[in-house]
Design an enzyme around this catalytic site. Sequence first.
Site, PDB file in Angstrom:
ATOM      1  N   ASP A  10      46.391  12.527 -13.990  1.00  0.00           N
ATOM      2  CA  ASP A  10      44.896  13.348 -13.919  1.00  0.00           C
ATOM      3  C   ASP A  10      43.896  12.960 -15.166  1.00  0.00           C
ATOM      4  O   ASP A  10      43.140  13.074 -16.179  1.00  0.00           O
ATOM      5  CB  ASP A  10      45.222  14.793 -14.192  1.00  0.00           C
ATOM      6  CG  ASP A  10      45.791  15.101 -15.263  1.00  0.00           C
ATOM      7  OD1 ASP A  10      46.119  14.732 -16.487  1.00  0.00           O
ATOM      8  OD2 ASP A  10      46.809  16.336 -15.208  1.00  0.00           O
ATOM      9  N   GLU A  66      51.991  13.236  -8.283  1.00  0.00           N
ATOM     10  CA  GLU A  66      51.738  14.588  -8.930  1.00  0.00           C
ATOM     11  C   GLU A  66      50.974  14.930  -8.630  1.00  0.00           C
ATOM     12  O   GLU A  66      49.463  14.926  -9.982  1.00  0.00           O
ATOM     13  CB  GLU A  66      52.211  14.211 -10.621  1.00  0.00           C
ATOM     14  CG  GLU A  66      52.035  15.214 -11.787  1.00  0.00           C
ATOM     15  CD  GLU A  66      51.995  15.206 -13.216  1.00  0.00           C
ATOM     16  OE1 GLU A  66      51.234  14.811 -13.204  1.00  0.00           O
ATOM     17  OE2 GLU A  66      53.393  15.254 -13.836  1.00  0.00           O
ATOM     18  N   GLU A 118      41.356  17.193 -17.749  1.00  0.00           N
ATOM     19  CA  GLU A 118      42.361  16.608 -16.601  1.00  0.00           C
ATOM     20  C   GLU A 118      41.883  17.592 -15.627  1.00  0.00           C
ATOM     21  O   GLU A 118      42.344  17.193 -14.509  1.00  0.00           O
ATOM     22  CB  GLU A 118      43.441  17.044 -17.101  1.00  0.00           C
ATOM     23  CG  GLU A 118      43.972  16.052 -18.804  1.00  0.00           C
ATOM     24  CD  GLU A 118      43.734  15.905 -19.609  1.00  0.00           C
ATOM     25  OE1 GLU A 118      42.646  17.166 -19.571  1.00  0.00           O
ATOM     26  OE2 GLU A 118      43.249  15.152 -20.185  1.00  0.00           O
ATOM     27  N   ARG A 129      42.331  17.657 -25.979  1.00  0.00           N
ATOM     28  CA  ARG A 129      41.298  17.434 -26.005  1.00  0.00           C
ATOM     29  C   ARG A 129      40.672  18.540 -26.512  1.00  0.00           C
ATOM     30  O   ARG A 129      40.199  18.848 -26.954  1.00  0.00           O
ATOM     31  CB  ARG A 129      40.559  16.649 -25.520  1.00  0.00           C
ATOM     32  CG  ARG A 129      40.462  15.091 -25.398  1.00  0.00           C
ATOM     33  CD  ARG A 129      39.830  14.177 -25.224  1.00  0.00           C
ATOM     34  NE  ARG A 129      39.764  12.607 -24.462  1.00  0.00           N
ATOM     35  CZ  ARG A 129      39.550  12.287 -25.464  1.00  0.00           C
ATOM     36  NH1 ARG A 129      38.300  11.980 -25.903  1.00  0.00           N
ATOM     37  NH2 ARG A 129      39.724  10.331 -25.263  1.00  0.00           N
ATOM     38  N   HIS A 138      50.305  11.859 -32.688  1.00  0.00           N
ATOM     39  CA  HIS A 138      49.669  11.355 -31.571  1.00  0.00           C
ATOM     40  C   HIS A 138      48.543  10.680 -32.274  1.00  0.00           C
ATOM     41  O   HIS A 138      47.437  11.134 -33.390  1.00  0.00           O
ATOM     42  CB  HIS A 138      48.769  11.973 -30.584  1.00  0.00           C
ATOM     43  CG  HIS A 138      47.814  11.592 -29.809  1.00  0.00           C
ATOM     44  ND1 HIS A 138      46.969  10.518 -29.089  1.00  0.00           N
ATOM     45  CD2 HIS A 138      48.421  11.012 -27.985  1.00  0.00           C
ATOM     46  CE1 HIS A 138      46.458  10.342 -28.810  1.00  0.00           C
ATOM     47  NE2 HIS A 138      47.545  10.739 -27.136  1.00  0.00           N
TER      48      HIS A 138
HETATM   49  C1  UD1 Z   1      45.185  10.578 -22.972  1.00  0.00           C
HETATM   50  C2  UD1 Z   1      44.582  11.384 -21.619  1.00  0.00           C
HETATM   51  C3  UD1 Z   1      44.914  12.883 -21.100  1.00  0.00           C
HETATM   52  C4  UD1 Z   1      46.860  12.748 -21.153  1.00  0.00           C
HETATM   53  C5  UD1 Z   1      46.971  12.190 -23.171  1.00  0.00           C
HETATM   54  C6  UD1 Z   1      48.287  11.252 -23.165  1.00  0.00           C
HETATM   55  C7  UD1 Z   1      41.876  11.117 -21.034  1.00  0.00           C
HETATM   56  C8  UD1 Z   1      41.021  11.661 -20.915  1.00  0.00           C
HETATM   57  N1  UD1 Z   1      42.931  11.814 -21.341  1.00  0.00           N
HETATM   58  O1  UD1 Z   1      44.535  11.615 -24.304  1.00  0.00           O
HETATM   59  O2  UD1 Z   1      45.099  12.842 -20.385  1.00  0.00           O
HETATM   60  O3  UD1 Z   1      47.060  14.252 -21.567  1.00  0.00           O
HETATM   61  O4  UD1 Z   1      46.378  10.821 -23.190  1.00  0.00           O
HETATM   62  O5  UD1 Z   1      48.543  10.947 -24.193  1.00  0.00           O
HETATM   63  O6  UD1 Z   1      42.293  10.211 -19.549  1.00  0.00           O
HETATM   64  N2  UD1 Z   1      44.802   6.082 -29.415  1.00  0.00           N
HETATM   65  C9  UD1 Z   1      45.219   4.780 -30.480  1.00  0.00           C
HETATM   66  N3  UD1 Z   1      46.826   4.476 -29.899  1.00  0.00           N
HETATM   67  C10 UD1 Z   1      47.699   4.854 -28.358  1.00  0.00           C
HETATM   68  C11 UD1 Z   1      46.721   5.540 -27.880  1.00  0.00           C
HETATM   69  C12 UD1 Z   1      45.404   6.365 -28.453  1.00  0.00           C
HETATM   70  O7  UD1 Z   1      45.111   4.444 -31.630  1.00  0.00           O
HETATM   71  O8  UD1 Z   1      48.530   4.442 -27.937  1.00  0.00           O
HETATM   72  C13 UD1 Z   1      43.648   6.336 -30.107  1.00  0.00           C
HETATM   73  C14 UD1 Z   1      42.504   5.638 -29.947  1.00  0.00           C
HETATM   74  O9  UD1 Z   1      41.342   6.039 -31.345  1.00  0.00           O
HETATM   75  C15 UD1 Z   1      42.192   6.154 -28.765  1.00  0.00           C
HETATM   76  C16 UD1 Z   1      42.291   7.869 -28.619  1.00  0.00           C
HETATM   77  O10 UD1 Z   1      43.512   7.714 -29.656  1.00  0.00           O
HETATM   78  O11 UD1 Z   1      40.240   6.575 -29.044  1.00  0.00           O
HETATM   79  C17 UD1 Z   1      41.904   8.192 -27.662  1.00  0.00           C
HETATM   80  O12 UD1 Z   1      42.919   8.165 -26.912  1.00  0.00           O
HETATM   81  P1  UD1 Z   1      42.116   8.701 -24.870  1.00  0.00           P
HETATM   82  O13 UD1 Z   1      43.762   7.809 -24.196  1.00  0.00           O
HETATM   83  O14 UD1 Z   1      40.886   8.729 -24.894  1.00  0.00           O
HETATM   84  O15 UD1 Z   1      42.919  10.216 -24.830  1.00  0.00           O
HETATM   85  P2  UD1 Z   1      44.118  11.192 -25.804  1.00  0.00           P
HETATM   86  O16 UD1 Z   1      43.664  12.234 -25.744  1.00  0.00           O
HETATM   87  O17 UD1 Z   1      45.783   9.917 -25.626  1.00  0.00           O
HETATM   88  N1  UDP Z   2      56.624  10.984 -25.794  1.00  0.00           N
HETATM   89  C1  UDP Z   2      57.202   9.906 -26.379  1.00  0.00           C
HETATM   90  N2  UDP Z   2      57.150   9.897 -27.218  1.00  0.00           N
HETATM   91  C2  UDP Z   2      56.016  10.472 -28.529  1.00  0.00           C
HETATM   92  C3  UDP Z   2      55.820  11.938 -27.541  1.00  0.00           C
HETATM   93  C4  UDP Z   2      55.968  12.066 -26.206  1.00  0.00           C
HETATM   94  O1  UDP Z   2      57.639   9.026 -25.397  1.00  0.00           O
HETATM   95  O2  UDP Z   2      56.711  10.037 -28.986  1.00  0.00           O
HETATM   96  C5  UDP Z   2      56.729  11.041 -23.995  1.00  0.00           C
HETATM   97  C6  UDP Z   2      57.395  12.805 -23.451  1.00  0.00           C
HETATM   98  O3  UDP Z   2      59.136  12.440 -23.216  1.00  0.00           O
HETATM   99  C7  UDP Z   2      56.971  12.861 -22.126  1.00  0.00           C
HETATM  100  C8  UDP Z   2      55.070  11.861 -22.779  1.00  0.00           C
HETATM  101  O4  UDP Z   2      55.512  11.205 -23.657  1.00  0.00           O
HETATM  102  O5  UDP Z   2      56.934  11.691 -21.507  1.00  0.00           O
HETATM  103  C9  UDP Z   2      54.495  13.077 -22.725  1.00  0.00           C
HETATM  104  O6  UDP Z   2      52.781  12.467 -23.153  1.00  0.00           O
HETATM  105  P1  UDP Z   2      51.580  13.122 -23.545  1.00  0.00           P
HETATM  106  O7  UDP Z   2      52.678  14.521 -24.231  1.00  0.00           O
HETATM  107  O8  UDP Z   2      50.946  11.933 -24.680  1.00  0.00           O
HETATM  108  O9  UDP Z   2      50.538  13.414 -22.350  1.00  0.00           O
HETATM  109  P2  UDP Z   2      50.630  14.435 -21.314  1.00  0.00           P
HETATM  110  O10 UDP Z   2      52.048  14.602 -21.010  1.00  0.00           O
HETATM  111  O11 UDP Z   2      50.938  15.418 -22.385  1.00  0.00           O
HETATM  112  O12 UDP Z   2      49.554  14.133 -20.706  1.00  0.00           O
END
Ligand code: UD1
Ligand code: UDP
Length: 379
Positions: free
Chosen positions: A99, A121, A135, A218, A248
């Site tokens: 999602d 999923e 999501e 978020r 994160h």
């Molecule tokens: C995204 C997904 C969320 C999912 C999550 C898993 C959307 C809207 N959100 O949220 O559904 O649960 O990923 O983790 O699709 N960033 C880095 N390095 C990375 C990843 C992220 O620096 O490897 C930082 C960047 O500044 C980026 C910000 O995190 O702009 C947000 O990333 P984004 O993918 O937009 O949202 P998430 O909160 O990670």
């Molecule tokens: N995970 C990981 N390293 C981390 C934190 C989480 O590999 O430091 C893995 C975790 O085992 C799970 C997935 O990332 O499989 C979950 O991702 P996240 O929590 O970012 O997203 P969500 O599941 O909430 O969409």
Amino acid sequence: MAKPLKILVVCGTRPEAIKLFPVIAALKADARFDARVCVSAQHRGMLDQVLQIAGIVPDHDLDLMRPDQTLDALTAALLTEIGKAIDLEKPDRVMVQGDTATAMCGALAAYYRKLPVDHVEAGLRSGNIHHPWPEEVNRKIIGAIASLHFAPTQTAAEALLRENTDPARVHVTGNTVIDALHWVTARIAAEPELAAGLAEIEARFAGKRIIGVTSHRRENFGGGLEAIADAVRRIAARPDVAIVFPVHPNPNVRRVMDRALAGLDNVALIEPLDYPHFARLLTIAEIMLTDSGGVQEEAPALGKPVLVMRETTERPEGVASGTAKLVGTHADTIVTEIFTLLDDNAAYEAMSRAHNPFGDGHAAARIVELLGNEIGTQA
Ligand code: UD1
Ligand code: UDP
């Protein structure tokens, strides 16, 4: 032999890659399919960690992550660029997972080209479009578009049927995260050095009771994250406890956690762990405290009590099986619930029996077999 069915698998974030690598591997091992991979790289570093351990080399890397990206800028870029990748690749079908914005835009771009979409999923619903945000709406859009719905559980399948989805297109497969977890556990057993990077933290916290924490939602930005940080600080004040918290990289998360928790004796604020190291954390932790979707699925499979910092969950199976509990984002509640698990053996025992409500580790094989039935049905 007939031309293989060409499937473009689209993903962009860490959890999508974790949950799709078993499917990609199964498709690539089957001559009936020509599997191509397009990564949006909505996540960069965290996605690359998964691609590396899973040995996936994308055919298209759109490199779309921007620091602190907004949902509208991200969505616009994803829709346009995934559309271009589909036009280049000309697949028979497009597969998305979960999602995220990438999944929603991948489905929409395929729909705009009248291509069938396979949703891994499918059917998760909280019933609240603001929790999780965005999501819940992303997955409803994908559900409206998808041709095949691979529901992880019966509950998810029933949610789709309530929305009048064609029952013939809804299949309960289990969640591929359990396939991924089995795979990584076997890899670590064969090569323990893959997860040896936590040794320093394990030595530093020897004799303490480890709590693993993750948080990124978020809808929790601002007050929710402040409350979570406050709760973690109060829990870490106990001398018998240690917190391991891979943070994160979203700046909205980092800023809060660094300010509240950096430098505390019993807290290791660390970079995101790669999947083998996170699996190791799941093993050494006594309790997981999280707002993650994936961690809610993995913890029950390992019999780890998981306290979920959300108001609602689209994964009620973990709560029903007794391994997961919703604790919201109020600091007092989080602290009370953690202390109960630490101090009340009966409460801990009741939550620490391993269950597998999310799958048996064979979801990817089922998905591939179901896709096999689609061969020859394309226009
Ligand atoms: C995204 C997904 C969320 C999912 C999550 C898993 C959307 C809207 N959100 O949220 O559904 O649960 O990923 O983790 O699709 N960033 C880095 N390095 C990375 C990843 C992220 O620096 O490897 C930082 C960047 O500044 C980026 C910000 O995190 O702009 C947000 O990333 P984004 O993918 O937009 O949202 P998430 O909160 O990670
Ligand atoms: N995970 C990981 N390293 C981390 C934190 C989480 O590999 O430091 C893995 C975790 O085992 C799970 C997935 O990332 O499989 C979950 O991702 P996240 O929590 O970012 O997203 P969500 O599941 O909430 O969409």
